[in-house]
Structures are given as structure tokens and as C-alpha cells.
Design a protein around this motif. Structure first.
Motif, PDB file in Angstrom:
ATOM      1  N   VAL A  76       0.876  -1.138  -0.097  1.00  0.00           N
ATOM      2  CA  VAL A  76      -0.057   0.354  -0.115  1.00  0.00           C
ATOM      3  C   VAL A  76       0.909   1.044   0.094  1.00  0.00           C
ATOM      4  O   VAL A  76       0.719   2.305  -0.816  1.00  0.00           O
ATOM      5  N   ALA A  77       1.791   1.342   0.668  1.00  0.00           N
ATOM      6  CA  ALA A  77       2.915   2.386   0.929  1.00  0.00           C
ATOM      7  C   ALA A  77       3.634   2.531  -0.462  1.00  0.00           C
ATOM      8  O   ALA A  77       3.777   3.716  -0.694  1.00  0.00           O
ATOM      9  N   THR A 130      -2.466   1.616  -6.769  1.00  0.00           N
ATOM     10  CA  THR A 130      -2.594   0.211  -6.009  1.00  0.00           C
ATOM     11  C   THR A 130      -3.825  -0.323  -6.800  1.00  0.00           C
ATOM     12  O   THR A 130      -4.907   0.152  -7.050  1.00  0.00           O
ATOM     13  N   LEU A 131      -3.512  -1.675  -7.110  1.00  0.00           N
ATOM     14  CA  LEU A 131      -4.427  -2.584  -7.822  1.00  0.00           C
ATOM     15  C   LEU A 131      -5.270  -3.452  -6.335  1.00  0.00           C
ATOM     16  O   LEU A 131      -4.267  -4.107  -5.794  1.00  0.00           O
ATOM     17  N   HIS A 133      -6.135   0.760   6.074  1.00  0.00           N
ATOM     18  CA  HIS A 133      -4.864   1.518   5.555  1.00  0.00           C
ATOM     19  C   HIS A 133      -5.691   2.703   5.000  1.00  0.00           C
ATOM     20  O   HIS A 133      -5.086   3.199   3.881  1.00  0.00           O
ATOM     21  N   ARG A 134      -6.725   3.191   5.389  1.00  0.00           N
ATOM     22  CA  ARG A 134      -7.489   4.208   4.833  1.00  0.00           C
ATOM     23  C   ARG A 134      -6.498   5.632   4.902  1.00  0.00           C
ATOM     24  O   ARG A 134      -6.745   6.272   3.653  1.00  0.00           O
ATOM     25  N   GLU A 135      -5.682   5.832   5.565  1.00  0.00           N
ATOM     26  CA  GLU A 135      -5.028   7.121   5.651  1.00  0.00           C
ATOM     27  C   GLU A 135      -3.970   6.711   4.617  1.00  0.00           C
ATOM     28  O   GLU A 135      -3.686   7.957   3.644  1.00  0.00           O
ATOM     29  N   THR A 136      -3.379   5.782   4.417  1.00  0.00           N
ATOM     30  CA  THR A 136      -2.195   5.674   3.375  1.00  0.00           C
ATOM     31  C   THR A 136      -2.936   5.642   1.913  1.00  0.00           C
ATOM     32  O   THR A 136      -2.177   6.456   1.070  1.00  0.00           O
ATOM     33  N   THR A 195      -5.545   7.353   1.167  1.00  0.00           N
ATOM     34  CA  THR A 195      -5.974   8.599   0.604  1.00  0.00           C
ATOM     35  C   THR A 195      -5.091   9.321  -0.477  1.00  0.00           C
ATOM     36  O   THR A 195      -3.981   9.524  -0.294  1.00  0.00           O
ATOM     37  N   GLY A 196      -5.813   9.890  -1.405  1.00  0.00           N
ATOM     38  CA  GLY A 196      -4.972  10.493  -2.489  1.00  0.00           C
ATOM     39  C   GLY A 196      -4.480   9.667  -3.662  1.00  0.00           C
ATOM     40  O   GLY A 196      -4.073   9.969  -4.655  1.00  0.00           O
ATOM     41  N   ARG A 197      -4.519   8.287  -3.216  1.00  0.00           N
ATOM     42  CA  ARG A 197      -3.915   7.325  -4.314  1.00  0.00           C
ATOM     43  C   ARG A 197      -4.742   6.908  -5.242  1.00  0.00           C
ATOM     44  O   ARG A 197      -6.243   7.037  -5.210  1.00  0.00           O
TER      45      ARG A 197
END
Length: 216
Positions: free
Chosen positions: A56-57, A62-63, A78-81, A83-85
């Protein structure tokens, strides 16, 4: 591009393998290190096995190639990571039904966007089996294999369109994310026909023959 893949099944291997061969960097995270390592080895081209958090990071994109039942836990954790992706949703919520499949929920892509409201979700690659994406054929009956894309963020849709082109596919913007539920329903219907031994392509004439004459 750095692409994080969550999941280690056939879709992860097929799409990840094509992108790795096209020169993208792939990090694949799965429930166990053994599954991640096996999938990364199958992808090759320098793909690396990681934890889900590391994948994720890692990814600029991300697939999500994991079972629908596992989405809530992964997305919430992993919502915070995320975000924006750009998130590519290739999942299908299939459930057995008489004569084929039905959907166990009507709009997975919309749920993903609601769970991670800051993510840029694009529905893509859900209409066909992984074996098609992994195979060499990209033209059928003289027509290029097409991938419809649904998303609300034009930049994210353009990113996924480029990734489709890297797989020698023809991307087609198909509307906003609210229309993704039609892609999901189409997949359940068409795949059910294929599993029953019917040629779904025979239902549709080519574009030049597809329009009716308006009634007077």
C-alpha cells in the motif's frame, strides 16, 4: 510507475506480470509471505513480495485484486495511506445463481470510494477472466480488446488508461464511478453466459451495425 498490488491470485499475477514486463515496479502484498513470494516469483521482472502495508505504501497506484469479502478490513486499516492514491478496482461480487451468477452486492466500486473517500477509485479489468489478460491475444475478429474505465477523477482515469495501453489494450472512458455498477452487473451476466457455454459476443453486432433507425 510504482504499482502496489493487494492480493496474490490470478488477477494479481496476470495484470502485475504485464505491467512488470512493461517496465513498471511491482510490490505485491498478500495475507501470508508465502503467497506473496509465490505470486511475485510468477510475475518476475523484479517484482517483490511484501506485506500488505508495504505494498500500500509503495504504490503510486494500487491494484485491489483480493476477494470482495476482504476489502473492508484492508481499506479500513490502510485508509490514511490510500487517501489521495489511484485505486484500481478489478473485483467482482459474484454469487452463484440459477443459470449463472448474480451480484452479492450491487456496487463494490462505490463502496470502496465511500470507505476511503480521499482515494481516486477507477473500476477496470473486471469484465474478463485473468487468463485473458495474461494471454497474448489482443485482437479478436479484427477488433482490439477494449477495457471500459469508470471513475470520477479524470487524472486517475488517464493513469489507468495508460496502464491498459501498456498491456496492449484499448482503454475507453465509460463514465463516472456511479456507472461502475453497470460494469459489475454486466460482468455477472456475461460471465454467467460464458460459463453456461453461450457465446456472449454473438449478442452484439459491430458498431457500424448497432444503430436502429428512429421511429417516425
Amino acid at each position: 510507475m510504482r504499482i502496489g498490488i493487494i492480493g496474490a491470485g490470478q488477477m494479481a499475477r496476470a495484470l502485475g506480470g504485464g505491467w512488470a514486463a512493461a517496465g513498471h515496479e511491482i510490490a505485491l502484498g498478500a495475507r501470508t509471505s508465502a503467497r506473496a513470494e509465490a505470486a511475485a516469483a510468477a510475475i518476475g521482472h523484479g517484482a517483490k513480495a511484501t506485506t500488505v502495508a508495504e505494498a500500500v505504501a509503495f504504490g503510486e497506484t494500487t491494484l485491489l485484486a483480493l476477494p470482495v469479502s476482504a476489502l473492508e478490513e484492508v481499506l479500513t486499516e490502510h485508509r490514511e495511506t490510500l487517501t489521495g492514491r489511484t485505486l484500481i478496482d478489478c473485483t467482482n461480487a459474484f454469487a452463484p445463481d440459477a443459470g449463472g451468477f448474480k451480484l452479492s452486492e450491487p456496487a463494490v466500486a462505490e463502496r470502496i470510494a465511500a470507505t476511503v473517500p480521499g482515494a481516486r477509485v477507477v473500476k477496470a479489468f473486471n469484465l474478463l477472466a485473468a487468463e485473458v489478460w495474461a494471454g497474448p491475444e489482443r485482437v479478436f475478429e479484427g477488433r482490439p480488446l477494449t477495457v471500459p474505465l469508470c471513475g470520477d477523477d479524470a487524472e486517475a482515469v488517464a493513469t489507468v488508461a495508460g496502464l491498459a495501453e501498456d498491456l496492449k489494450l484499448r482503454p475507453v472512458p465509460a463514465g463516472d464511478l456511479a456507472r461502475a455498477r453497470y460494469l459489475e452487473a454486466t460482468s455477472a451476466f456475461v460471465v454467467g453466459l460464458w460459463f453456461a457455454g453461450h457465446d456472449a459476443r454473438a449478442m452484439f453486432p459491430p458498431l457500424e451495425s448497432a444503430f436502429a433507425v428512429a421511429d417516425d
